[in-house]
Design a protein around this motif. Structure first.
Motif, PDB file in Angstrom:
ATOM      1  N   UNK A 231      42.317  39.613  36.521  1.00  0.00           N
ATOM      2  CA  UNK A 231      42.551  39.411  37.796  1.00  0.00           C
ATOM      3  C   UNK A 231      41.607  39.049  38.870  1.00  0.00           C
ATOM      4  N   UNK A 232      40.577  40.218  38.688  1.00  0.00           N
ATOM      5  CA  UNK A 232      39.411  39.903  39.515  1.00  0.00           C
ATOM      6  C   UNK A 232      38.738  38.637  38.994  1.00  0.00           C
ATOM      7  N   UNK A 233      38.707  38.384  38.006  1.00  0.00           N
ATOM      8  CA  UNK A 233      37.920  37.033  37.647  1.00  0.00           C
ATOM      9  C   UNK A 233      38.590  36.025  38.041  1.00  0.00           C
ATOM     10  N   UNK A 235      40.271  35.750  40.952  1.00  0.00           N
ATOM     11  CA  UNK A 235      40.242  35.728  42.138  1.00  0.00           C
ATOM     12  C   UNK A 235      38.635  35.504  42.623  1.00  0.00           C
ATOM     13  N   UNK A 236      38.144  35.215  41.399  1.00  0.00           N
ATOM     14  CA  UNK A 236      36.532  34.739  41.797  1.00  0.00           C
ATOM     15  C   UNK A 236      35.452  35.790  41.767  1.00  0.00           C
ATOM     16  N   UNK A 237      35.737  36.710  41.341  1.00  0.00           N
ATOM     17  CA  UNK A 237      34.688  38.001  41.165  1.00  0.00           C
ATOM     18  C   UNK A 237      33.691  37.548  40.351  1.00  0.00           C
ATOM     19  N   UNK A 238      32.439  37.632  40.645  1.00  0.00           N
ATOM     20  CA  UNK A 238      31.407  37.374  39.288  1.00  0.00           C
ATOM     21  C   UNK A 238      31.485  38.685  38.413  1.00  0.00           C
ATOM     22  N   UNK A 239      30.734  38.264  37.444  1.00  0.00           N
ATOM     23  CA  UNK A 239      30.897  39.149  36.241  1.00  0.00           C
ATOM     24  C   UNK A 239      30.168  40.660  36.878  1.00  0.00           C
ATOM     25  N   UNK A 240      29.242  40.430  37.530  1.00  0.00           N
ATOM     26  CA  UNK A 240      28.576  41.628  38.113  1.00  0.00           C
ATOM     27  C   UNK A 240      29.792  42.343  39.157  1.00  0.00           C
TER      28      UNK A 240
END
Lengths: 333, 303
Positions: A231-233, A235-240
């Protein structure tokens, strides 16, 4: 009322019969049953539980608790350790000598603390990185995991013997390698130079220590919620960012366990030092656990040995007790 | 690092089903390079980790002359397998190995059983002060054993069990038990009460509940503790070095240290001896390898 109290006063009959007795009373006077239950309840449970608890408790008390407390007691005495000689009470003299006239104690103290700090920095981070890497579906990952894990099943004494050969100044692989790539001037007497000996021993401990922490982290990573990462990915969160905000919080319980085990094992470091340097050269690799032993057995000064052991005990308790309180709070919730 | 910005900006432009599809595709393709890089890094790391083993093996089959002439990581011209037999003889491996084996075989199962009994009493039998007792055990599992070595020596000397492998077994029980109680307590407490209640209704006593319900349900954790304890017992050095004196009573770690101190320059036999000393724990490792690396073990460790 009366039968209950009488029962409580007489030595308790074997369990089965007592239960029968209690049951037969129920029919006559329910009140007396309640009274007898409150008197008998914990008492009976102690009787049931004691046979289970006793063997372990006796062994633990006799061979762990008693010797440790006796070390504290001996720290106030002067004693050579020979049976023919009687320990002589000297108050705080051992501590005074240790803090004012024993430079080796400070070396050992500093090295022990340094070992804890270095272990928390290097092997913990390295094993976390390995776990993160080996958590991916990659080719041969079980073999890779095994390679990093296997050194940790070796005895520290064995690892020490192996690494002494690796560090051998004439034939050792490290110096040979440095010479082969033209860095012969970097070749060292790794275990013979007081300035670097401790770090050389520490490198061997990284080699053996990383695998176990890696496995702990791998287990912890299985508990990281996959959906949340996805979900976080999405939503565009970077790997970090995923790592920082999803993985690390989920890993927190594992991290605490790894940190506490690392601290404990660092304070216990003994075999590796004995096997690789024996505390030398010039006491430069002394640690508290070994210095206590050396004072007692080699210098025949059980009082000083006890004093060093007491300091080690206090440091351990100061680090471990907060963790236990924290765990107990978790249990209650 | 430079990749951070666009990936943060992306969702605003590509929300919705189509966008989701495209990120997924990007995710699938892009990390491939990252994964290959990662794989290469891990393989290089693993090779570095293997070097000590390779050195150990290749030294163990060379003569001293070849060790000084050939590169360490080269195969020997003449395989000197008799380094192994001479190491067994010099290091008294049969004798010390037998001592270690006897100690481990007696200590590990019995110690674990006693620890399980105690953990059961603390976790399930509602003893007064059980939590306090659990903490007292837990503290013991975390304090360095070396704190008590001096008095332990003194005590064993007084009761005449110095330099005796049965005397060594007693403190060995004690060093495994607190940790095992610490771990098992948590497991036993997590077993639902209903199982126990229904067994009680069937007339089962506490011991039958312990044997037939509690222990089978904790099989995984008991197995993990068994392995860990076996490895720890086989490898233990500090207590053994304090309590055992004559060479015929030594355990394997004492023999390894003595070998490396006295015959450390017989590099071939020395490394052969190191290798052989680890065979039992390696067998245990290989038998339970899945268990070790899958994390089942780690679950048990955390309690």
């Amino acid at each position: 009322m009366a039968p209950g109290i009488r029962l409580g006063a007489t030595p308790p009959p074997p369990l089965g019969r007592m239960e029968v007795l209690l049951m037969s009373q129920t029919e006559v006077t329910p009140q007396s049953v309640r009274a007898s239950a409150t008197i008998k309840g914990p008492w009976r449970r102690v009787l049931t539980g004691l046979p289970y608890l006793l063997p372990a408790a006796v062994l633990y008390g006799a061979f762990i608790v008693y010797p440790m407390l006796d070390s504290v007691r001996l720290s106030f005495f002067k004693w050579s350790g020979f049976q023919t000689e009687k320990p002589q009470f000297v108050g705080l003299a051992n501590y005074k000598r240790m803090f004012t006239a024993d430079p080796v104690f400070f070396t050992a103290f500093r090295n022990s603390i340094l070992w804890v700090v270095l272990s928390l920095l290097i092997p913990v981070v390295l094993s976390l990185l390995l776990a993160l890497g080996l958590n991916h579906q990659i080719f041969g990952r079980n073999v890779l995991r095994s390679v990093f894990y296997i050194p940790s099943v070796f005895a520290s004494i064995t690892v020490a013997a192996l690494w002494r050969w690796i560090y051998n100044p004439t034939f050792g692989i490290i110096n040979a390698f440095l010479k082969a790539i033209g860095l012969g001037s970097w070749a060292q007497n790794w275990l013979g130079d007081p300035k670097i000996a401790l770090y050389s021993v520490f490198i061997a401990s990284i080699w053996t220590g990383v695998g176990f922490n890696m496995v702990l982290f791998l287990a912890g990573l299985q508990q990281v919620p996959k959906e949340l990462q996805e979900a976080a990915r999405v939503d565009g969160a970077s790997a970090w960012q995923v790592f920082r905000n999803v993985t690390i919080p989920a890993l927190r319980p594992t991290l605490v366990v790894v940190i506490i085990l690392t601290i404990i094992n660092s304070l216990k470091v003994y075999d590796l030092v004995v096997g690789m340097t024996g505390g030398g050269p010039a006491q430069s690799t002394q640690v508290l656990a070994l210095w206590s032993y050396t004072q007692s057995f080699s210098n025949h000064n059980f009082g000083m040995g006890g004093a060093v052991a007491t300091i080690l005990l206090l440091i351990s308790l100061a680090l471990v007790v907060p963790y236990l309180i924290w765990t107990m709070r978790g249990e209650e919730q | 690092m430079s990749g951070t910005k666009p990936s943060v900006a992306r969702p605003r432009l590509t929300r919705g089903a189509a966008g989701r599809g495209s990120t997924a595709r990007v995710n699938r393709r892009k990390p491939n390079y990252a994964l290959i890089g990662l794989w290469i890094a891990l393989v290089i790391g693993a090779l570095a980790w293997l070097v000590p083993f390779a050195v150990m093996f290749l030294t163990s089959v060379k003569s001293n002359a070849e060790i000084s002439q050939l590169p360490l990581l080269a195969a020997p011209k003449e395989w000197k397998w008799n380094n192994f037999s001479s190491a067994i003889e010099t290091g008294n491996l049969w004798r010390t190995g037998l001592n270690s084996l006897i100690i481990s075989v007696v200590k590990v199962p019995l110690g674990l059983f006693l620890a399980a009994c105690a953990a059961y009493a603390l976790a399930r039998l509602r003893l007064p002060f059980s939590r306090t007792m659990w903490v007292v055990f837990a503290v013991g599992s975390m304090v360095p054993i070396q704190v008590g070595l001096g008095p332990l020596f003194k005590m064993m000397q007084r009761i005449g069990l110095l330099d005796n492998i049965w005397g060594l077994v007693l403190p060995y029980f004690a060093f495994g038990i607190p940790y095992q109680i610490f771990v098992l307590y948590g497991f036993f407490r997590s077993i639902p009460n209903e199982l126990e209640e229904s067994a009680k209704l069937d007339g089962a006593g506490t011991f039958r509940i312990f044997l037939q319900i509690v222990l089978p349900l904790s099989k995984a954790s008991l197995a993990a503790l068994f392995i860990l304890d076996f490895v720890a017992t086989w490898n233990e050095y500090a207590i053994a070095a304090t309590l055992l004196q004559s060479q015929s009573n030594w355990t394997v770690p004492l023999a390894v240290l003595s070998f490396s101190a006295q015959h450390g320059t017989d590099y071939g036999p020395m490394n052969a001896f190191i290798m052989m000393s680890a065979i039992p724990v390696l067998i245990v490792y290989l038998l339970f390898q899945k268990y070790f690396v899958s994390g089942a073990l780690a679950g048990a460790v955390k309690g």
